[in-house]
Design a protein around this motif. Structure first.
Motif, mmCIF file in Angstrom:
data_model
loop_
_atom_site.group_PDB
_atom_site.id
_atom_site.type_symbol
_atom_site.label_atom_id
_atom_site.label_comp_id
_atom_site.label_asym_id
_atom_site.label_seq_id
_atom_site.Cartn_x
_atom_site.Cartn_y
_atom_site.Cartn_z
ATOM 1 N N THR A 4 -7.946 -17.398 -5.517
ATOM 2 C CA THR A 4 -6.681 -16.768 -5.178
ATOM 3 C C THR A 4 -5.861 -16.469 -6.425
ATOM 4 O OG1 THR A 4 -6.684 -17.915 -3.067
ATOM 5 C CG2 THR A 4 -4.594 -17.005 -3.790
ATOM 6 N N THR A 8 -4.409 -12.711 -7.750
ATOM 7 C CA THR A 8 -2.985 -12.402 -7.876
ATOM 8 C C THR A 8 -2.573 -12.100 -9.303
ATOM 9 O OG1 THR A 8 -2.419 -14.743 -7.980
ATOM 10 C CG2 THR A 8 -2.310 -13.677 -5.818
ATOM 11 N N THR A 11 -2.913 -8.226 -9.745
ATOM 12 C CA THR A 11 -2.154 -7.385 -8.835
ATOM 13 C C THR A 11 -0.699 -7.823 -8.883
ATOM 14 O OG1 THR A 11 -4.082 -7.193 -7.396
ATOM 15 C CG2 THR A 11 -1.972 -6.570 -6.456
ATOM 16 N N ASP A 12 0.181 -6.851 -8.887
ATOM 17 C CA ASP A 12 1.614 -7.118 -8.915
ATOM 18 C C ASP A 12 2.000 -8.006 -7.728
ATOM 19 O OD1 ASP A 12 4.370 -7.046 -8.976
ATOM 20 O OD2 ASP A 12 4.523 -4.883 -8.637
ATOM 21 N N PRO A 13 2.550 -9.190 -7.979
ATOM 22 C CA PRO A 13 2.943 -10.082 -6.877
ATOM 23 C C PRO A 13 3.897 -9.405 -5.894
ATOM 24 C CG PRO A 13 3.053 -11.256 -8.963
ATOM 25 C CD PRO A 13 2.805 -9.812 -9.288
ATOM 26 N N ALA A 14 4.772 -8.545 -6.378
ATOM 27 C CA ALA A 14 5.700 -7.855 -5.477
ATOM 28 C C ALA A 14 4.938 -6.939 -4.515
ATOM 29 C CB ALA A 14 6.724 -7.051 -6.281
ATOM 30 N N LEU A 16 1.813 -7.473 -3.488
ATOM 31 C CA LEU A 16 1.168 -8.363 -2.520
ATOM 32 C C LEU A 16 2.169 -8.897 -1.501
ATOM 33 C CD1 LEU A 16 -1.248 -10.301 -4.894
ATOM 34 C CD2 LEU A 16 -1.811 -8.450 -3.304
ATOM 35 N N ASP A 17 3.381 -9.202 -1.944
ATOM 36 C CA ASP A 17 4.430 -9.637 -1.020
ATOM 37 C C ASP A 17 4.755 -8.534 -0.013
ATOM 38 O OD1 ASP A 17 4.589 -12.108 -2.230
ATOM 39 O OD2 ASP A 17 6.431 -11.650 -3.362
ATOM 40 N N ALA A 18 4.868 -7.315 -0.503
ATOM 41 C CA ALA A 18 5.161 -6.177 0.380
ATOM 42 C C ALA A 18 4.014 -5.969 1.373
ATOM 43 C CB ALA A 18 5.399 -4.906 -0.439
ATOM 44 N N GLN A 20 1.748 -8.251 2.495
ATOM 45 C CA GLN A 20 1.704 -9.299 3.521
ATOM 46 C C GLN A 20 2.846 -9.138 4.512
ATOM 47 O OE1 GLN A 20 3.763 -12.086 4.216
ATOM 48 N NE2 GLN A 20 5.230 -11.621 2.603
ATOM 49 N N HIS A 21 4.013 -8.699 4.034
ATOM 50 C CA HIS A 21 5.142 -8.474 4.940
ATOM 51 C C HIS A 21 4.824 -7.338 5.918
ATOM 52 C CE1 HIS A 21 9.214 -8.221 6.437
ATOM 53 N NE2 HIS A 21 9.142 -6.912 6.252
ATOM 54 N N GLN A 22 4.268 -6.246 5.409
ATOM 55 C CA GLN A 22 3.944 -5.117 6.277
ATOM 56 C C GLN A 22 2.852 -5.475 7.280
ATOM 57 O OE1 GLN A 22 5.660 -2.365 6.733
ATOM 58 N NE2 GLN A 22 7.093 -3.141 5.191
#
Length: 166
Positions: A4, A8, A11-14, A16-18, A20-22
């Motif tokens: 993991t 990460t 890849t830009d953590p932001a 990946l956050d976007a 997972q949120h979507q």
């Protein structure tokens, strides 16, 4: 397989956050649309029932073990999910054509009719949701979502030491 932390760092953590949120929003909206639906038939079929009926329709009669393996879940889960479908007449049990001792599950005519209703409703919903999209966008989204689901299934299977589960 990369860890993991390996994935990460590249890849830009932001991003990946976007993502997972979507995905979480998508899951919630998909459930809401199943309950709301379009037209009289609506999308009111349980997700598990839809997936089981769809597989039986696409692949024909099969035993519980084959159905479970194809869906990536265990046989006890399939048995539990199929019981109400048999009780309601959407699925029937039949003798295996090559082994009279074995039983196969098959989509009944009533099940096929109900599945067609739900598919028509879901198709109408997908057309409505993507009416402003080009065919190329629909094709690309379908390909990416298919790839996403396949990757998720592969990773889930590799993280489950005892094999498929519910």
């Amino acid at each position: 397989m990369p860890t993991t932390s390996d994935m990460t760092t590249h890849t830009d953590p932001a991003l990946l956050d976007a993502l997972q949120h979507q995905v979480a929003v998508f899951a919630r909206r998909a459930e809401q649309s199943r309950l709301g639906g379009v037209g009289q038939a609506r999308n009111s079929m349980d997700r598990a029932a839809y997936l089981l009926l769809n597989r039986l329709d696409q692949e024909g009669p099969m035993g519980v073990k084959a159905l479970a393996a194809g869906m990536g879940i265990d046989s006890s889960t399939v048995t539990r999910q199929v019981a109400p479908l048999v009780d309601s007449g959407l699925v029937s049990r039949a003798t295996h054509p090559e082994d009279g001792r074995a039983v196969v599950l098959q989509l009944s005519e009533r099940g096929r009719a109900r599945l067609d209703e739900v598919r028509t409703s879901r198709r109408a919903l997908m057309a409505l949701v993507t009416e402003q999209w080009s065919e190329e966008e629909r094709t690309a989204f379908t390909a990416l979502l298919t790839r996403f689901n396949a990757s998720l299934a592969d990773i889930t299977a590799s993280l489950t030491p005892a094999g498929p589960t519910s």
